[in-house]
Design a protein around this motif. Structure first.
Motif, PDB file in Angstrom:
ATOM      1  N   ALA A   1     -35.582 -34.216  -8.692  1.00 12.19           N
ATOM      2  CA  ALA A   1     -36.809 -35.003  -8.856  1.00 12.19           C
ATOM      3  C   ALA A   1     -36.893 -35.614 -10.250  1.00 12.19           C
ATOM      4  CB  ALA A   1     -38.028 -34.122  -8.591  1.00 12.19           C
ATOM      5  N   LEU A   2     -36.424 -34.885 -11.259  1.00 10.51           N
ATOM      6  CA  LEU A   2     -36.533 -35.370 -12.633  1.00 10.51           C
ATOM      7  C   LEU A   2     -35.429 -36.358 -12.998  1.00 10.51           C
ATOM      8  CD1 LEU A   2     -37.443 -32.043 -14.492  1.00 10.51           C
ATOM      9  CD2 LEU A   2     -38.980 -33.932 -13.942  1.00 10.51           C
TER      10      LEU A   2
ATOM     11  N   ASP B   1     -29.661 -28.248 -20.711  1.00 12.53           N
ATOM     12  CA  ASP B   1     -31.037 -27.747 -20.689  1.00 12.53           C
ATOM     13  C   ASP B   1     -31.566 -27.736 -22.119  1.00 12.53           C
ATOM     14  OD1 ASP B   1     -33.343 -26.087 -20.722  1.00 12.53           O
ATOM     15  OD2 ASP B   1     -32.659 -25.037 -18.923  1.00 12.53           O
ATOM     16  N   PRO B   2     -32.680 -28.428 -22.420  1.00 12.84           N
ATOM     17  CA  PRO B   2     -33.159 -28.498 -23.804  1.00 12.84           C
ATOM     18  C   PRO B   2     -33.628 -27.147 -24.341  1.00 12.84           C
ATOM     19  CG  PRO B   2     -34.757 -29.461 -22.287  1.00 12.84           C
ATOM     20  CD  PRO B   2     -33.512 -29.213 -21.495  1.00 12.84           C
ATOM     21  N   ARG B   3     -33.940 -26.210 -23.449  1.00 12.57           N
ATOM     22  CA  ARG B   3     -34.412 -24.895 -23.922  1.00 12.57           C
ATOM     23  C   ARG B   3     -33.255 -23.985 -24.323  1.00 12.57           C
ATOM     24  NH1 ARG B   3     -36.712 -22.456 -19.130  1.00 12.57           N
ATOM     25  NH2 ARG B   3     -35.111 -23.763 -18.140  1.00 12.57           N
ATOM     26  N   THR B   4     -32.150 -24.041 -23.586  1.00 12.22           N
ATOM     27  CA  THR B   4     -31.053 -23.100 -23.812  1.00 12.22           C
ATOM     28  C   THR B   4     -29.802 -23.749 -24.383  1.00 12.22           C
ATOM     29  OG1 THR B   4     -30.131 -23.416 -21.581  1.00 12.22           O
ATOM     30  CG2 THR B   4     -31.880 -21.763 -21.832  1.00 12.22           C
TER      31      THR B   4
ATOM     32  N   LEU C   1     -35.773 -34.300 -19.491  1.00 13.08           N
ATOM     33  CA  LEU C   1     -35.967 -32.853 -19.368  1.00 13.08           C
ATOM     34  C   LEU C   1     -36.816 -32.305 -20.507  1.00 13.08           C
ATOM     35  CD1 LEU C   1     -32.427 -31.586 -18.246  1.00 13.08           C
ATOM     36  CD2 LEU C   1     -34.439 -32.044 -16.833  1.00 13.08           C
ATOM     37  N   ARG C   2     -36.639 -32.858 -21.711  1.00 13.83           N
ATOM     38  CA  ARG C   2     -37.427 -32.379 -22.855  1.00 13.83           C
ATOM     39  C   ARG C   2     -38.901 -32.708 -22.710  1.00 13.83           C
ATOM     40  NH1 ARG C   2     -32.923 -34.212 -25.771  1.00 13.83           N
ATOM     41  NH2 ARG C   2     -33.945 -36.204 -26.200  1.00 13.83           N
ATOM     42  N   THR C   3     -39.202 -33.859 -22.135  1.00 20.44           N
ATOM     43  CA  THR C   3     -40.591 -34.326 -22.087  1.00 20.44           C
ATOM     44  C   THR C   3     -41.267 -34.085 -20.740  1.00 20.44           C
ATOM     45  OG1 THR C   3     -39.842 -36.546 -21.435  1.00 20.44           O
ATOM     46  CG2 THR C   3     -40.111 -36.108 -23.797  1.00 20.44           C
ATOM     47  N   ALA C   4     -40.556 -33.492 -19.783  1.00 25.47           N
ATOM     48  CA  ALA C   4     -41.142 -33.278 -18.457  1.00 25.47           C
ATOM     49  C   ALA C   4     -42.306 -32.302 -18.549  1.00 25.47           C
ATOM     50  CB  ALA C   4     -40.088 -32.756 -17.494  1.00 25.47           C
TER      51      ALA C   4
END
Length: 560
Positions: A99-100, A250-253, A293-296
């Motif tokens: 979806a993103l 993945d911007p978190r990991t 992904l960072r701004t979703a």
């Protein structure tokens, strides 16, 4: 058929299955997998052979799956239906990546005029979660849900840059057990060993040499992917097919969330040219994906399924022993996951499904054994769906069309009202309709309009109901059709021909097609058309729309 997996072997022999696993659920998942591998259709006797189950067990499982709307019994065959897509849709919705990022992949495919895919890691393989395929005579035939061996793909090399020693050991064990990749039906198997006079010795030596060669080649490609940050597929799957891939992190990991690939063939782009011709634009698209992904925003949880336990109990009471309640309840557990619900505890699953905790726990343990869910390694474990959920019927249905979705419903409608039914779309200029599917009757006097035929839109019920939905300023007649939701044409196209039509709407509410029932004026009055034919027609349109909405949630469904 692909080589039998360890899960299949355990399900067949009853060995190696955890004591708390739900046997009927293991066997039912095996039936869905065999159907998917066969392209979506098998006879009960073929299922019996493919699964090793008794015929009575196959019949009870397929009757249960039919009750759930996951298969239909079509003559002598068992056929997967779009209802089974709700299992794969639950995984894709929970994942969020299609979806993103799907729109970015589609835009890149349009820009390059090449196929673009997104894939995630699935143990020592890769599995597609999005496909933007160009429609050419020579085109890529991979589907969402297809599983490929990591070593025969560019994405596999990128995922392998993060493998542990345990992952590498599992990969080597799989290749030793299945050196020809027969467990991967989406790719051509590797060639047979060269024949020799001492067959066993020659085959063993050839296999060992092949495994060593693949090991060294893949290790080198993984090392290059770690160094360069991208990977190349130079005809690893079959001659002529090439691809270049880049990781989306993945911007978190900082780990690889998925891999984006541009796929072509050597007559358009030699593999050596891909880094210069396609990679720069792929990297630009990947950077935009990572920004997305960072701004979703955090997902808004959709409504969890409700009343599932009550429904399965009622079905058991109605159908008796032909309904395997433990199978139905086990499969409904997978639908508890979805957008905003990527990780659920046992309590969450029991609450969402209405099942007792003990029942939900056994189902989750069974799915964990089957590789369909994974659990976090701590006391209050949270469960997540794995990409293997896509094994359960998604690939053969991910390339369906609206006519194929509509055909069984049109046949049922024609049988019910004993009149011919048809599906049509509006042509690009809006002046004609084109018939795309139909179901006839056996009467002497009947309407027979072949698929592909075109008629003036303004003179047909199908055309008028579509014209009324175009959004343009409508004539009084079309405005009335839009208000009442159907069109009725009385002997305007041909003397004696009456027809009534209703729209078929996509997920946005736009009318993309229409269905009608046609009759002779001597058989049905206008009042009969509205009183008797229209309700059945609307119910059929609802059934087609429901299947269309399921099938188009993460894939494009052509209308012709």
């Amino acid at each position: 058929m692909p080589a039998m997996t360890a899960v299949d072997a355990g399900a067949r022999a009853g060995a190696g299955v955890p004591a708390e696993a739900v046997g009927p659920l293991v066997r039912g998942v095996g039936v869905l997998r065999r159907l998917a591998e066969a392209g979506g259709t098998l006879s009960p006797s073929a299922l019996e052979r493919a699964t090793g189950l008794a015929r009575s067990t196959v019949d009870r499982i397929t009757a249960t799956l039919a009750r759930m709307g996951y298969v239909r019994l079509d003559g002598r065959d068992v056929v997967l239906t779009p209802g089974v897509l709700e299992l794969g849709n639950a995984y894709l919705a929970a994942l969020r990546l299609p979806a993103l990022l799907g729109a970015r992949a589609d835009a890149l495919a349009d820009e390059l005029d090449e196929s673009v895919s997104l894939a995630v890691a699935d143990r020592d393989g890769i599995r597609f979660i999005h496909q933007a395929t160009r429609r050419r005579a020579l085109s890529v035939s991979f589907r969402i849900g297809d599983l490929l061996p990591a070593e025969r793909t560019a994405p596999g090399a990128l995922f392998a840059t993060e493998w542990t020693e345990r992952d590498w050991a599992r990969w080597r064990a799989r290749r030793a057990e299945d050196p020809r990749d027969t467990a991967f039906p989406a790719v051509p198997p590797r060639p047979e060993p060269a024949p020799g006079t001492a067959h066993d010795t020659a085959d063993t030596a050839h296999t060992a040499h092949t495994l060593d060669t693949v090991d060294a080649d893949f290790t080198d490609r993984v090392r290059a992917a770690r160094r360069d940050g991208w990977a190349l597929d130079d005809q690893l799957i079959e001659p002529g097919l090439v691809a270049v891939s880049a990781p989306v992190r993945d911007p978190r990991t900082g780990r690889v969330a998925c891999v984006a690939s541009v796929v072509s063939h050597t007559s358009r782009h030699p593999a050596a040219d891909l880094p210069a011709t396609l990679l720069p634009r792929l990297r630009t698209a990947v950077a935009a994906m990572e920004a997305d992904l960072r701004t979703a925003p955090p997902p808004e949880p959709g409504p969890a399924p409700a009343g599932l336990a009550t429904w399965t109990t009622a079905s058991k009471q109605e159908l008796g022993r032909d309904f395997v309640e433990s199978l139905a309840r086990g499969l409904t557990v997978l639908t508890a996951f979805g957008e905003g619900r990527p990780a659920l505890s046992l309590t969450d699953v029991a609450r969402a499904t209405g099942l007792p905790r003990a029942t939900a726990r056994r189902a989750l343990l069974t799915h964990e054994y089957l590789g369909l869910v994974a659990a976090a390694p701590h006391e209050d474990r949270a469960f997540t769906l794995t990409p293997r959920v896509l094994d359960l019927g998604f690939p053969p249905l991910s390339r369906t069309t609206l006519p194929r979705l509509a055909e069984p419903h049109l046949r049922a409608l024609a049988d019910r009202v004993r009149e011919p039914a048809a599906l049509a779309v509006l042509t690009a200029d809006g002046t004609e309709i084109q018939y795309t599917a139909g179901a006839g009757t056996s009467g002497v006097l009947t309407v027979r309009i072949p698929v592909g035929a075109r008629l003036p839109a303004a003179a047909t019920s199908l055309g008028r109901v579509l014209l009324a939905d175009t959004g343009a300023p409508a004539s009084p007649g079309l405005a009335e059709i839009r208000t009442r939701g159907y069109a009725l044409v009385d002997e305007e196209l041909e003397s004696g021909l009456r027809s009534v039509a209703v729209p078929v709407r996509d997920r946005t509410g736009r009318a993309v097609a229409a269905v009608n029932v046609a009759t002779h004026a001597a058989r049905r009055s206008l009042e009969d058309c509205v009183r008797y034919l229209l309700p059945a027609l609307r119910a059929t349109a609802d059934d087609i729309q429901r299947d269309l909405h399921r099938a188009s949630r993460f894939t494009r469904v052509p209308t012709t």
